[in-house]
Design a protein around this motif. Structure first.
Motif, PDB file in Angstrom:
ATOM      1  N   GLU A  38      77.216  56.727 127.546  1.00 34.51           N
ATOM      2  CA  GLU A  38      77.239  56.027 128.887  1.00 34.51           C
ATOM      3  C   GLU A  38      77.258  57.075 129.773  1.00 34.51           C
ATOM      4  O   GLU A  38      77.774  57.842 130.182  1.00 34.51           O
ATOM      5  N   LYS A  39      76.054  56.652 131.052  1.00 39.02           N
ATOM      6  CA  LYS A  39      75.963  57.325 132.148  1.00 39.02           C
ATOM      7  C   LYS A  39      75.870  56.727 133.328  1.00 39.02           C
ATOM      8  O   LYS A  39      75.785  57.753 134.008  1.00 39.02           O
ATOM      9  N   SER A  40      76.133  55.981 133.071  1.00 40.60           N
ATOM     10  CA  SER A  40      76.445  55.276 134.876  1.00 40.60           C
ATOM     11  C   SER A  40      78.516  54.724 134.628  1.00 40.60           C
ATOM     12  O   SER A  40      78.925  54.131 134.025  1.00 40.60           O
ATOM     13  N   PRO A  41      78.965  55.578 135.877  1.00 40.84           N
ATOM     14  CA  PRO A  41      80.317  55.664 136.153  1.00 40.84           C
ATOM     15  C   PRO A  41      80.090  54.178 136.369  1.00 40.84           C
ATOM     16  O   PRO A  41      82.198  53.891 136.518  1.00 40.84           O
ATOM     17  N   GLY A  42      80.063  53.350 136.767  1.00 39.22           N
ATOM     18  CA  GLY A  42      80.727  52.536 137.079  1.00 39.22           C
ATOM     19  C   GLY A  42      80.251  50.531 135.782  1.00 39.22           C
ATOM     20  O   GLY A  42      80.180  50.016 136.020  1.00 39.22           O
ATOM     21  N   HIS A  43      79.848  51.323 134.668  1.00 46.03           N
ATOM     22  CA  HIS A  43      79.643  51.188 133.939  1.00 46.03           C
ATOM     23  C   HIS A  43      81.410  49.626 133.376  1.00 46.03           C
ATOM     24  O   HIS A  43      82.100  50.401 133.390  1.00 46.03           O
ATOM     25  N   GLY A  44      80.964  48.577 133.395  1.00 45.03           N
ATOM     26  CA  GLY A  44      82.660  47.717 132.772  1.00 45.03           C
ATOM     27  C   GLY A  44      83.614  47.773 131.480  1.00 45.03           C
ATOM     28  O   GLY A  44      82.028  47.329 130.862  1.00 45.03           O
ATOM     29  N   ILE A  45      84.481  48.217 130.996  1.00 45.58           N
ATOM     30  CA  ILE A  45      84.941  48.283 130.380  1.00 45.58           C
ATOM     31  C   ILE A  45      86.138  47.012 130.100  1.00 45.58           C
ATOM     32  O   ILE A  45      86.591  46.795 130.789  1.00 45.58           O
ATOM     33  N   LYS A  46      86.542  46.644 129.143  1.00 47.88           N
ATOM     34  CA  LYS A  46      86.875  45.892 128.413  1.00 47.88           C
ATOM     35  C   LYS A  46      88.063  46.328 128.128  1.00 47.88           C
ATOM     36  O   LYS A  46      88.334  47.162 126.538  1.00 47.88           O
ATOM     37  N   THR A  47      89.657  45.362 127.476  1.00 43.20           N
ATOM     38  CA  THR A  47      90.331  45.571 126.324  1.00 43.20           C
ATOM     39  C   THR A  47      89.630  45.081 125.193  1.00 43.20           C
ATOM     40  O   THR A  47      88.589  44.657 124.845  1.00 43.20           O
ATOM     41  N   GLY A  48      89.724  46.500 124.165  1.00 41.53           N
ATOM     42  CA  GLY A  48      89.385  46.908 123.317  1.00 41.53           C
ATOM     43  C   GLY A  48      88.821  47.801 122.965  1.00 41.53           C
ATOM     44  O   GLY A  48      88.609  48.625 121.624  1.00 41.53           O
ATOM     45  N   ASP A  49      88.039  48.688 124.069  1.00 38.24           N
ATOM     46  CA  ASP A  49      86.696  48.854 123.875  1.00 38.24           C
ATOM     47  C   ASP A  49      86.984  50.332 123.284  1.00 38.24           C
ATOM     48  O   ASP A  49      88.704  51.013 123.590  1.00 38.24           O
ATOM     49  N   VAL A  50      86.314  51.398 122.716  1.00 39.92           N
ATOM     50  CA  VAL A  50      86.860  52.483 122.478  1.00 39.92           C
ATOM     51  C   VAL A  50      86.285  53.605 123.041  1.00 39.92           C
ATOM     52  O   VAL A  50      84.880  53.690 123.294  1.00 39.92           O
ATOM     53  N   VAL A  51      86.879  54.438 123.963  1.00 40.30           N
ATOM     54  CA  VAL A  51      85.793  55.227 124.451  1.00 40.30           C
ATOM     55  C   VAL A  51      86.334  57.208 123.597  1.00 40.30           C
ATOM     56  O   VAL A  51      87.057  57.022 123.551  1.00 40.30           O
ATOM     57  N   THR A  52      85.084  57.430 123.669  1.00 40.20           N
ATOM     58  CA  THR A  52      85.812  58.784 123.406  1.00 40.20           C
ATOM     59  C   THR A  52      84.731  59.919 125.004  1.00 40.20           C
ATOM     60  O   THR A  52      83.930  59.909 125.203  1.00 40.20           O
ATOM     61  N   ILE A  53      85.602  61.158 124.832  1.00 36.00           N
ATOM     62  CA  ILE A  53      85.704  61.820 125.749  1.00 36.00           C
ATOM     63  C   ILE A  53      85.301  63.351 125.540  1.00 36.00           C
ATOM     64  O   ILE A  53      86.612  63.552 124.863  1.00 36.00           O
ATOM     65  N   ALA A  54      84.143  63.462 125.646  1.00 36.36           N
ATOM     66  CA  ALA A  54      84.308  65.391 125.116  1.00 36.36           C
ATOM     67  C   ALA A  54      84.689  65.922 126.626  1.00 36.36           C
ATOM     68  O   ALA A  54      84.191  65.837 127.806  1.00 36.36           O
ATOM     69  N   LEU A  55      86.074  66.605 126.744  1.00 38.05           N
ATOM     70  CA  LEU A  55      87.074  67.350 127.360  1.00 38.05           C
ATOM     71  C   LEU A  55      86.908  69.141 127.242  1.00 38.05           C
ATOM     72  O   LEU A  55      85.250  69.181 126.268  1.00 38.05           O
ATOM     73  N   ASP A  56      87.168  70.099 127.974  1.00 36.99           N
ATOM     74  CA  ASP A  56      86.554  71.310 127.911  1.00 36.99           C
ATOM     75  C   ASP A  56      86.390  71.699 125.943  1.00 36.99           C
ATOM     76  O   ASP A  56      85.057  71.918 125.689  1.00 36.99           O
ATOM     77  N   ARG A  57      87.308  71.598 125.635  1.00 34.35           N
ATOM     78  CA  ARG A  57      87.254  72.016 124.030  1.00 34.35           C
ATOM     79  C   ARG A  57      88.047  71.090 123.114  1.00 34.35           C
ATOM     80  O   ARG A  57      88.315  71.249 122.090  1.00 34.35           O
TER      81      ARG A  57
END
Length: 89
Positions: A38-57
């Protein structure tokens, strides 16, 4: 509340310290929603969505289970997501 902006949810869930940092993280391509970058910060997420975040390490895999009206303390984020990461031995 049924949906929330992705950058706002990341900030409320205390994944990042500032909402602008959340927006930059999304815009730079470090966040996936249900396996799709996802490249849009305004993208709407809903309950049940799985969010994968790549942080520093590290990579965090979180299932959205709720939303917040305001950013609270660290104890208040327990109702916002379930951590799907498998514990390492």
């Amino acid at each position: 509340m049924e949906r929330q902006r992705l950058d706002k949810w990341l900030w409320h869930a205390r994944i990042v310290r500032a909402r602008s940092t959340a927006a930059a993280l999304v815009e730079s391509g470090h966040v996936r929603v249900n396996g799709v970058r996802e490249k849009s910060p305004g993208h709407g997420i809903k309950t049940g969505d799985v969010v994968t975040i790549a942080l520093d390490r590290s990579v965090r895999v979180l299932k959205v289970i709720g939303f917040a009206e305001r950013r609270g303390d660290a104890a208040s984020v327990t109702g916002l997501y379930a951590d799907l990461e498998v514990p390492r031995e």
